[in-house]
Design a protein around this motif. Sequence first.
Motif, mmCIF file in Angstrom:
data_model
loop_
_atom_site.group_PDB
_atom_site.id
_atom_site.type_symbol
_atom_site.label_atom_id
_atom_site.label_comp_id
_atom_site.label_asym_id
_atom_site.label_seq_id
_atom_site.Cartn_x
_atom_site.Cartn_y
_atom_site.Cartn_z
ATOM 1 N N LEU A 17 -4.832 -7.746 5.135
ATOM 2 C CA LEU A 17 -5.095 -6.399 4.643
ATOM 3 C C LEU A 17 -4.986 -6.397 3.123
ATOM 4 C CD1 LEU A 17 -5.551 -3.438 5.680
ATOM 5 C CD2 LEU A 17 -3.075 -3.133 5.499
ATOM 6 N N THR A 18 -5.814 -5.589 2.481
ATOM 7 C CA THR A 18 -5.774 -5.446 1.023
ATOM 8 C C THR A 18 -5.593 -3.973 0.676
ATOM 9 O OG1 THR A 18 -7.198 -7.379 0.677
ATOM 10 C CG2 THR A 18 -7.003 -5.818 -1.140
ATOM 11 N N VAL A 19 -4.618 -3.717 -0.189
ATOM 12 C CA VAL A 19 -4.337 -2.346 -0.629
ATOM 13 C C VAL A 19 -4.389 -2.322 -2.148
ATOM 14 C CG1 VAL A 19 -2.705 -0.430 -0.615
ATOM 15 C CG2 VAL A 19 -2.888 -1.927 1.381
ATOM 16 N N LYS A 20 -5.166 -1.393 -2.687
ATOM 17 C CA LYS A 20 -5.252 -1.242 -4.142
ATOM 18 C C LYS A 20 -4.321 -0.123 -4.588
ATOM 19 C CE LYS A 20 -8.960 0.439 -6.136
ATOM 20 N NZ LYS A 20 -10.342 0.551 -6.649
ATOM 21 N N THR A 21 -3.467 -0.436 -5.553
ATOM 22 C CA THR A 21 -2.490 0.509 -6.079
ATOM 23 C C THR A 21 -2.818 0.818 -7.529
ATOM 24 O OG1 THR A 21 -0.784 -0.406 -4.634
ATOM 25 C CG2 THR A 21 -0.047 0.928 -6.488
ATOM 26 N N MET A 22 -2.961 2.096 -7.851
ATOM 27 C CA MET A 22 -3.257 2.527 -9.216
ATOM 28 C C MET A 22 -2.111 3.391 -9.723
ATOM 29 S SD MET A 22 -6.168 1.133 -9.936
ATOM 30 C CE MET A 22 -6.626 2.013 -11.418
ATOM 31 N N GLY A 23 -1.629 3.058 -10.910
ATOM 32 C CA GLY A 23 -0.576 3.848 -11.528
ATOM 33 C C GLY A 23 -1.149 4.935 -12.423
ATOM 34 N N HIS A 24 -0.551 6.110 -12.358
ATOM 35 C CA HIS A 24 -0.954 7.240 -13.198
ATOM 36 C C HIS A 24 0.305 7.829 -13.828
ATOM 37 C CE1 HIS A 24 -4.900 7.349 -11.028
ATOM 38 N NE2 HIS A 24 -4.147 7.013 -9.994
ATOM 39 N N GLN A 25 0.112 8.700 -14.784
ATOM 40 C CA GLN A 25 1.227 9.489 -15.305
ATOM 41 C C GLN A 25 1.283 10.806 -14.527
ATOM 42 O OE1 GLN A 25 0.146 9.473 -19.572
ATOM 43 N NE2 GLN A 25 2.043 8.380 -19.939
ATOM 44 N N TRP A 26 2.217 11.011 -13.563
ATOM 45 C CA TRP A 26 3.237 10.073 -13.152
ATOM 46 C C TRP A 26 3.260 10.090 -11.639
ATOM 47 C CZ3 TRP A 26 3.529 12.960 -17.583
ATOM 48 C CH2 TRP A 26 3.786 12.249 -18.771
ATOM 49 N N TYR A 27 2.369 9.348 -11.042
ATOM 50 C CA TYR A 27 2.273 9.213 -9.591
ATOM 51 C C TYR A 27 1.485 7.937 -9.296
ATOM 52 C CZ TYR A 27 -2.505 11.027 -10.134
ATOM 53 O OH TYR A 27 -3.813 11.196 -10.506
ATOM 54 N N ASP A 68 -9.952 -2.099 3.181
ATOM 55 C CA ASP A 68 -10.575 -2.543 4.426
ATOM 56 C C ASP A 68 -11.023 -1.378 5.304
ATOM 57 O OD1 ASP A 68 -10.018 -5.623 4.435
ATOM 58 O OD2 ASP A 68 -8.144 -4.692 3.810
ATOM 59 N N TYR A 69 -10.677 -0.161 4.900
ATOM 60 C CA TYR A 69 -11.083 1.030 5.637
ATOM 61 C C TYR A 69 -12.044 1.843 4.772
ATOM 62 C CZ TYR A 69 -7.227 -0.127 8.774
ATOM 63 O OH TYR A 69 -6.383 -0.769 9.644
ATOM 64 N N GLU A 70 -12.834 2.645 5.402
ATOM 65 C CA GLU A 70 -13.895 3.348 4.667
ATOM 66 C C GLU A 70 -13.349 4.501 3.832
ATOM 67 O OE1 GLU A 70 -18.228 5.470 5.520
ATOM 68 O OE2 GLU A 70 -17.140 4.435 7.126
ATOM 69 N N ASP A 71 -12.543 5.340 4.420
ATOM 70 C CA ASP A 71 -12.047 6.524 3.710
ATOM 71 C C ASP A 71 -10.547 6.674 3.912
ATOM 72 O OD1 ASP A 71 -14.498 7.543 2.636
ATOM 73 O OD2 ASP A 71 -15.053 8.125 4.672
ATOM 74 N N LEU A 72 -9.797 5.687 3.490
ATOM 75 C CA LEU A 72 -8.344 5.756 3.623
ATOM 76 C C LEU A 72 -7.727 5.563 2.244
ATOM 77 C CD1 LEU A 72 -5.848 6.106 5.234
ATOM 78 C CD2 LEU A 72 -5.995 3.732 6.011
ATOM 79 N N CYS A 73 -7.501 6.670 1.556
ATOM 80 C CA CYS A 73 -6.884 6.636 0.231
ATOM 81 C C CYS A 73 -6.136 7.951 0.021
ATOM 82 C CB CYS A 73 -7.912 6.401 -0.869
ATOM 83 S SG CYS A 73 -9.256 7.599 -0.896
ATOM 84 N N PHE A 74 -5.092 7.911 -0.759
ATOM 85 C CA PHE A 74 -4.282 9.109 -0.996
ATOM 86 C C PHE A 74 -3.434 8.912 -2.241
ATOM 87 C CE2 PHE A 74 -2.216 6.377 2.154
ATOM 88 C CZ PHE A 74 -1.003 6.113 1.554
#
Length: 228
Positions: free
Chosen positions: A95-105, A112-118
Amino acid sequence: MAYPFQLGLQDASSPIMEELTNFHDHTLMIVFLISSLVLYLISLMLTTKLIHTNTMDAQEVETIWTILPAIILILIALPSLRILYMMDEINNPVLTVKTMGHQWYWSYEYTDYEDLCFDSYMIPTNELKPGELRLLEVDNRIVLPMELPIRMLISSEDVLHSWAIPSLGLKTDAIPGRLNQATVTSNRPGVFYGQCSEICGSNHSFMPIVLEMIPLKLFENWSMSMTQ
């Protein structure tokens, strides 16, 4: 997670963290022995009244105190390099998960899934339920299957962040314009807490990480419920 007044490392929940804990104990024992020897020699020099006239011309002693530190450094460096290469290995992730950092969350995307992001925000103190942890709980936890290699792709959209979970031995910088990767594996199910470990602004202390590791069957049910 850590408990109040804890002095040691958190309980290891991944093979990498077990190796790091063993290396920590190995290095600490070497430091303890060296410190004891130096303290003994200092106390001996301060208390003894014996004088050796040939101390300033002791070739054997100079040879020993030159070679011995080199051997000690090798005993520390070899296991350290071994763990360093182990942390960079990624073998057939499921499985591959992309993690993006923001200010501040944090934002998570299951590629690997079509619409699985939050997005994952910290829960304010006044909205916490009984038993929840202040400054550590989030509204959307990242959920992953246990006992499987998972690739985390970590980056940032604004400033430097750092995605860190101590009990899993994970700490990877999130750098704008650069994609770093790390391997996540857990030996047991549970909820693991972490925080951003790079000063990223005024609310740096308010972007926690909550990772829930569950059996594969439960993860499949969770992913289906999230994509419906």
